[in-house]
Enzyme design. Structure first.
Site, PDB file in Angstrom:
ATOM      1  N   ASP A   1      -6.109  -7.233   4.195  1.00 53.15           N
ATOM      2  CA  ASP A   1      -7.262  -6.596   3.558  1.00 53.15           C
ATOM      3  C   ASP A   1      -8.151  -7.670   2.941  1.00 53.15           C
ATOM      4  OD1 ASP A   1      -8.875  -4.534   2.402  1.00 53.15           O
ATOM      5  OD2 ASP A   1      -7.895  -4.954   0.484  1.00 53.15           O
TER       6      ASP A   1
ATOM      7  N   ASP B   1     -12.047  -9.413   4.477  1.00 59.72           N
ATOM      8  CA  ASP B   1     -13.335  -9.455   3.772  1.00 59.72           C
ATOM      9  C   ASP B   1     -13.847 -10.892   3.712  1.00 59.72           C
ATOM     10  OD1 ASP B   1     -13.189  -6.695   3.192  1.00 59.72           O
ATOM     11  OD2 ASP B   1     -14.104  -7.004   1.220  1.00 59.72           O
TER      12      ASP B   1
ATOM     13  N   TYR C   1       0.812  -1.211   0.000  1.00 61.22           N
ATOM     14  CA  TYR C   1       0.000   0.000   0.000  1.00 61.22           C
ATOM     15  C   TYR C   1       0.853   1.272   0.000  1.00 61.22           C
ATOM     16  CZ  TYR C   1      -4.597  -2.120   0.836  1.00 61.22           C
ATOM     17  OH  TYR C   1      -5.774  -2.806   0.725  1.00 61.22           O
TER      18      TYR C   1
ATOM     19  N   LYS D   1       3.557 -15.421   2.342  1.00 65.75           N
ATOM     20  CA  LYS D   1       3.731 -16.151   1.073  1.00 65.75           C
ATOM     21  C   LYS D   1       5.226 -16.401   0.911  1.00 65.75           C
ATOM     22  CE  LYS D   1       2.211 -17.879  -2.827  1.00 65.75           C
ATOM     23  NZ  LYS D   1       1.377 -19.119  -2.879  1.00 65.75           N
TER      24      LYS D   1
ATOM     25  N   ASP E   1      -2.519 -18.423   0.598  1.00 68.42           N
ATOM     26  CA  ASP E   1      -3.522 -19.119  -0.217  1.00 68.42           C
ATOM     27  C   ASP E   1      -4.204 -20.214   0.600  1.00 68.42           C
ATOM     28  OD1 ASP E   1      -1.036 -20.370  -0.233  1.00 68.42           O
ATOM     29  OD2 ASP E   1      -1.097 -20.963  -2.336  1.00 68.42           O
TER      30      ASP E   1
HETATM   31  C1  IPM Z   1     -10.297  -1.578   4.136  1.00 65.66           C
HETATM   32  C2  IPM Z   1     -10.577  -0.954   2.798  1.00 65.66           C
HETATM   33  C3  IPM Z   1      -9.457   0.024   2.465  1.00 65.66           C
HETATM   34  C4  IPM Z   1      -8.166  -0.763   2.443  1.00 65.66           C
HETATM   35  C5  IPM Z   1      -9.679   0.804   1.159  1.00 65.66           C
HETATM   36  C6  IPM Z   1     -10.968   1.551   1.150  1.00 65.66           C
HETATM   37  C7  IPM Z   1      -8.526   1.719   0.874  1.00 65.66           C
HETATM   38  O1  IPM Z   1     -10.729  -1.942   1.831  1.00 65.66           O
HETATM   39  O2  IPM Z   1     -10.139  -0.829   5.117  1.00 65.66           O
HETATM   40  O3  IPM Z   1     -10.240  -2.811   4.205  1.00 65.66           O
HETATM   41  O4  IPM Z   1      -7.860  -1.409   1.432  1.00 65.66           O
HETATM   42  O5  IPM Z   1      -7.452  -0.728   3.435  1.00 65.66           O
HETATM   43 MG    MG Z   2     -10.779  -3.915   2.603  1.00 68.13          MG
END
Ligand code: IPM
Ligand code: MG
Length: 367
Positions: free
Chosen positions: A247, A251, A141, A191, A223
């Protein structure tokens, strides 16, 4: 106690979920006798609209002055084709870096009342309780060089994944210390069969683990971790990993909780003189522009983030516990938004916020 909070609603549903989170915060402050001063600022698309900058100087100043910052979400589709420095997301990366909040804690709790919401088989999910500790201010990032250059067939995009020993050590310490207060198990995800950054990561995490004899450590390739999260989520306690992997995995882990709308997060940096953490608190979900402004979004991730703020930035453990109990009560009552697939008509964002406040009030009265 006096709580000085910066509120950054941001974009999309960030506005409506932070409205409810603020309501809950005011309730808690009143019930427990704390005073609250809330300042407001702009971040993301809202800040680009006003100042042409996703992270304006004024917001930086307010964030550095506040005890803690509560954030909604950033991102708007109108900026999809904008250059990276003019995108709302850059504002989020900017404030994380400015506050130095290198550790992003993303707890994934599977509330009993939400079992049916998970697309996974109930017996796999029931009782799963993990904490993703995502490194937040390094890796792909932020790494340099970055950018797009050249033209034609030679046009090239570059990002750099880089970690220093010091960056790995501090996040590893954070993970081990958090594990000491939980089930004492850290899984470090990398990884290392391909990436040098991961080889260093694995080596340094292993070294740090020698200082935590009461915590067990295992390593897992990212993975495989993606697969284990849905096959055997109960095997995890604390998962520590670099920024981008965290990240993605967070999710994925949200499906365990039934909806990404449920997930709070705390991003912690250094400790202040008071012993409390510098912190940025935000729900894990994004700005969801498709449902923004419709009073449909689930505010519980944002409300849970208020709980995390009370706990980490103010050490108000009792208050934090009251918030999570109130959330749980609302879940059991079934007054929840559409993402949690209630049996009756879904509640609105503000009804859920009100229900959490009512649950808090009842508890305060009976305490
Ligand atoms: C998160 C989001 C952010 C990230 C985006 C919106 C920049 O996906 O906080 O998980 O990737 O960190
Ligand atoms: Mg995210």
């Amino acid at each position: 106690m006096n709580l000085e909070i910066l509120l950054l609603a941001g974009d999309g549903i960030g506005v409506e979920v932070t409205r409810e989170a603020e309501k809950v915060l005011r309730h808690v402050a009143e019930a427990f006798g704390h005073s609250l001063s809330v300042s407001r600022g702009l971040l993301g698309g809202a800040a680009i609209h006003r100042h042409g900058d996703p992270f304006p100087e004024e917001t930086r100043k307010l964030a550095l002055e506040a005890d803690a910052t509560l954030l909604g979400a950033v991102g708007l589709p109108e900026f999809d084709n904008a250059p990276p420095e003019k995108r709302p997301e850059r504002g989020l990366l900017g404030i994380r870096k400015a506050l130095g909040v290198y550790a992003n804690l993303r707890p994934v709790e599977c509330y009993r009342a939400l079992l049916a919401c998970s697309p996974l088989k109930n017996e796999l999910v029931e009782g799963a309780d993990l904490l993703i500790v995502r490194e937040l201010t390094g890796g792909l990032y932020y790494g340099a060089p970055r950018g797009i250059s050249g033209s034609g067939a030679e046009e090239r995009g570059v990002n750099t994944m880089t970690y220093t020993r010091a960056e790995i050590e501090r996040i590893a310490h954070m993970a081990f210390q958090l594990a000491q207060k939980r089930r004492k198990k850290v899984t470090s995800v990398d990884k290392s069969n391909v990436l040098e950054t991961s080889q260093l990561w694995r080596r340094v995490v292993t070294e740090v683990s020698a200082q935590y004899n009461d915590v067990s450590l295992d390593h897992m390739l990212v993975d495989n971790c993606a697969m284990q999260l849905v096959m055997n989520p109960k095997r995890f306690d604390v998962v520590v990993t670099e920024n981008m992997f965290g990240d993605i995995l967070s999710d994925e882990a949200a499906v365990l909780a039934g909806s990404i709308g449920m997930l709070p997060s705390a991003s912690l940096g250094g400790k202040r003189e008071s012993g409390a953490w510098t912190g940025l608190y935000e729900p894990v979900h994004g700005s969801a522009p498709d449902i923004a402004g419709q009073n449909k979004a689930n505010p519980l991730g944002a409300i849970g983030s208020v709980g995390a703020m009370l706990q980490y930035s103010f050490g108000l453990v009792e208050e934090a516990r009251a918030v999570s109990r109130a959330i749980e009560e609302v879940l059991i009552s079934g007054r929840v938004t559409a993402d949690l697939r209630p049996s009756g008509p879904p509640a609105t964002t503000s009804e859920v916020g009100d229900a959490v406040c009512a649950a808090l009030a009842v508890r305060a009265a009976s305490a």
